[in-house]
Design a protein around this motif. Structure first.
Motif, short mmCIF file in Angstrom:
data_model
loop_
_atom_site.label_atom_id
_atom_site.label_comp_id
_atom_site.label_asym_id
_atom_site.label_seq_id
_atom_site.Cartn_x
_atom_site.Cartn_y
_atom_site.Cartn_z
N ALA A 35 -9.24 20.91 15.17
CA ALA A 35 -10.57 20.32 15.40
C ALA A 35 -10.70 19.79 16.83
O ALA A 35 -11.68 20.08 17.52
N ARG A 36 -9.72 19.02 17.25
CA ARG A 36 -9.79 18.44 18.60
C ARG A 36 -9.69 19.51 19.67
O ARG A 36 -10.33 19.41 20.72
N GLY A 37 -8.91 20.55 19.41
CA GLY A 37 -8.81 21.64 20.35
C GLY A 37 -10.12 22.39 20.52
O GLY A 37 -10.35 23.01 21.57
N ALA A 38 -10.96 22.33 19.49
CA ALA A 38 -12.27 23.00 19.55
C ALA A 38 -13.38 22.05 20.00
O ALA A 38 -14.55 22.43 20.00
N GLY A 39 -13.03 20.83 20.36
CA GLY A 39 -14.02 19.90 20.91
C GLY A 39 -14.65 18.97 19.90
O GLY A 39 -15.57 18.21 20.26
N HIS A 40 -14.19 18.97 18.67
CA HIS A 40 -14.72 18.05 17.66
C HIS A 40 -14.03 16.69 17.76
O HIS A 40 -12.88 16.60 18.19
N GLU A 41 -14.73 15.66 17.35
CA GLU A 41 -14.15 14.31 17.31
C GLU A 41 -13.62 14.04 15.91
O GLU A 41 -14.29 14.34 14.91
N VAL A 42 -12.41 13.49 15.83
CA VAL A 42 -11.80 13.22 14.53
C VAL A 42 -11.35 11.76 14.46
O VAL A 42 -10.58 11.30 15.31
N ALA A 43 -11.85 11.05 13.46
CA ALA A 43 -11.37 9.70 13.16
C ALA A 43 -10.44 9.82 11.95
O ALA A 43 -10.87 10.28 10.89
N VAL A 44 -9.19 9.43 12.11
CA VAL A 44 -8.21 9.54 11.02
C VAL A 44 -8.06 8.20 10.32
O VAL A 44 -7.86 7.17 10.95
N ILE A 45 -8.17 8.24 9.00
CA ILE A 45 -7.99 7.06 8.15
C ILE A 45 -6.74 7.32 7.31
O ILE A 45 -6.75 8.19 6.43
N ASP A 46 -5.66 6.61 7.60
CA ASP A 46 -4.39 6.80 6.90
C ASP A 46 -4.27 5.72 5.83
O ASP A 46 -3.96 4.56 6.11
N VAL A 47 -4.52 6.12 4.59
CA VAL A 47 -4.57 5.15 3.49
C VAL A 47 -3.25 4.41 3.32
O VAL A 47 -3.23 3.22 3.00
N ALA A 48 -2.14 5.09 3.57
CA ALA A 48 -0.83 4.48 3.38
C ALA A 48 -0.59 3.30 4.32
O ALA A 48 0.25 2.44 4.04
N LYS A 49 -1.32 3.24 5.41
CA LYS A 49 -1.12 2.17 6.39
C LYS A 49 -2.11 1.02 6.23
O LYS A 49 -2.13 0.11 7.05
N LEU A 50 -2.93 1.08 5.19
CA LEU A 50 -3.94 0.05 4.96
C LEU A 50 -3.50 -0.88 3.84
O LEU A 50 -3.02 -0.42 2.79
N ASP A 51 -3.67 -2.16 4.02
CA ASP A 51 -3.33 -3.16 3.01
C ASP A 51 -4.64 -3.76 2.49
O ASP A 51 -5.24 -4.61 3.14
N PHE A 52 -5.05 -3.31 1.33
CA PHE A 52 -6.34 -3.76 0.78
C PHE A 52 -6.17 -4.11 -0.70
O PHE A 52 -5.28 -3.60 -1.38
N PRO A 53 -7.03 -4.97 -1.22
CA PRO A 53 -6.92 -5.36 -2.64
C PRO A 53 -7.47 -4.26 -3.54
O PRO A 53 -8.31 -3.45 -3.13
N ILE A 54 -6.99 -4.25 -4.76
CA ILE A 54 -7.51 -3.34 -5.77
C ILE A 54 -8.77 -3.93 -6.38
O ILE A 54 -8.84 -5.13 -6.65
N LEU A 55 -9.77 -3.11 -6.59
CA LEU A 55 -11.01 -3.57 -7.22
C LEU A 55 -10.75 -3.89 -8.69
O LEU A 55 -10.24 -3.05 -9.43
#
Length: 199
Positions: A35-55
């Protein structure tokens, strides 16, 4: 360079293990490279690195804002033209942490337009496309035709579809425990091509 105009992509890397060598991470990296090589912008969200509460409470889904730690992820989803979600199939569906991420980041108060009780609420991700990339131990054909792809389809229809995302496409990689190097290289090439096309 892709023939498509540059697009904004939000990629959710949904494997709950932060190990950078697992297949989901490698597939996600290949997509980003293309994607980046073709000029697209990519925002990566890595769930394993996020510390959030369970609903734990339906009222929180209906009325509470997204937890502060997930606000950047919410904003990335809202800003993107195209969503990519990569995850391993565990017990037939998304891992619990990944599902918990979507339960928290797609709160009704943030992801649906207020209709004041009149009619079905419109999701704020309408107009965005998505691709689901799922890895699994069983052959992909068995999951698709014997199990009817239920875990993936439920996520498509009851999570992404509800907030307005369409079209939603799938890429399923099966037999991951026994895949050889040649096949793995083909998978990575597939992901780079999909990234370059922002599909």
């Amino acid at each position: 360079m892709s023939e498509r105009a540059p697009r904004s992509i939000a990629l959710v890397q949904g494997h709950p293990d932060p190990n950078p060598d697992h297949l989901c991470q490698v597939l996600a990296d290949a997509y980003c490279e293309g994607a980046r090589g073709a000029g697209h912008e990519v925002a990566v969200i890595d769930v394993a690195k996020l510390d959030f509460p369970i609903l734990r409470c339906p009222a929180a889904f209906d009325n509470d804002p997204v937890p502060e730690v997930l606000v950047p992820a919410k904003e990335a989803l809202l800003a993107a033209d195209h969503l990519v979600v990569v995850f391993p199939l565990w017990l037939g569906t998304l891992p619990a942490l990944t599902k918990g991420f979507f339960e928290q980041v797609l709160h009704r108060s943030d992801m649906f337009e207020d209709t004041n009780g009149r009619g079905w609420p419109k999701g704020r991700l309408a107009g965005k496309s998505a691709r689901i990339v799922a890895t699994m131990g069983m052959p992909a054909a068995v999951f698709r035709w014997w199990y009817f792809g239920h875990g993936v389809r439920a996520f498509e229809r009851s999570v992404l579809g509800v907030v307005g995302v369409k079209p939603i496409r799938e890429t399923l990689f099966g037999g991951v425990e026994t895949v050889d190097d040649a096949r793995r290289t083909q998978w990575l090439d597939t992901m780079r091509k999909l990234g370059a096309e922002a599909r």
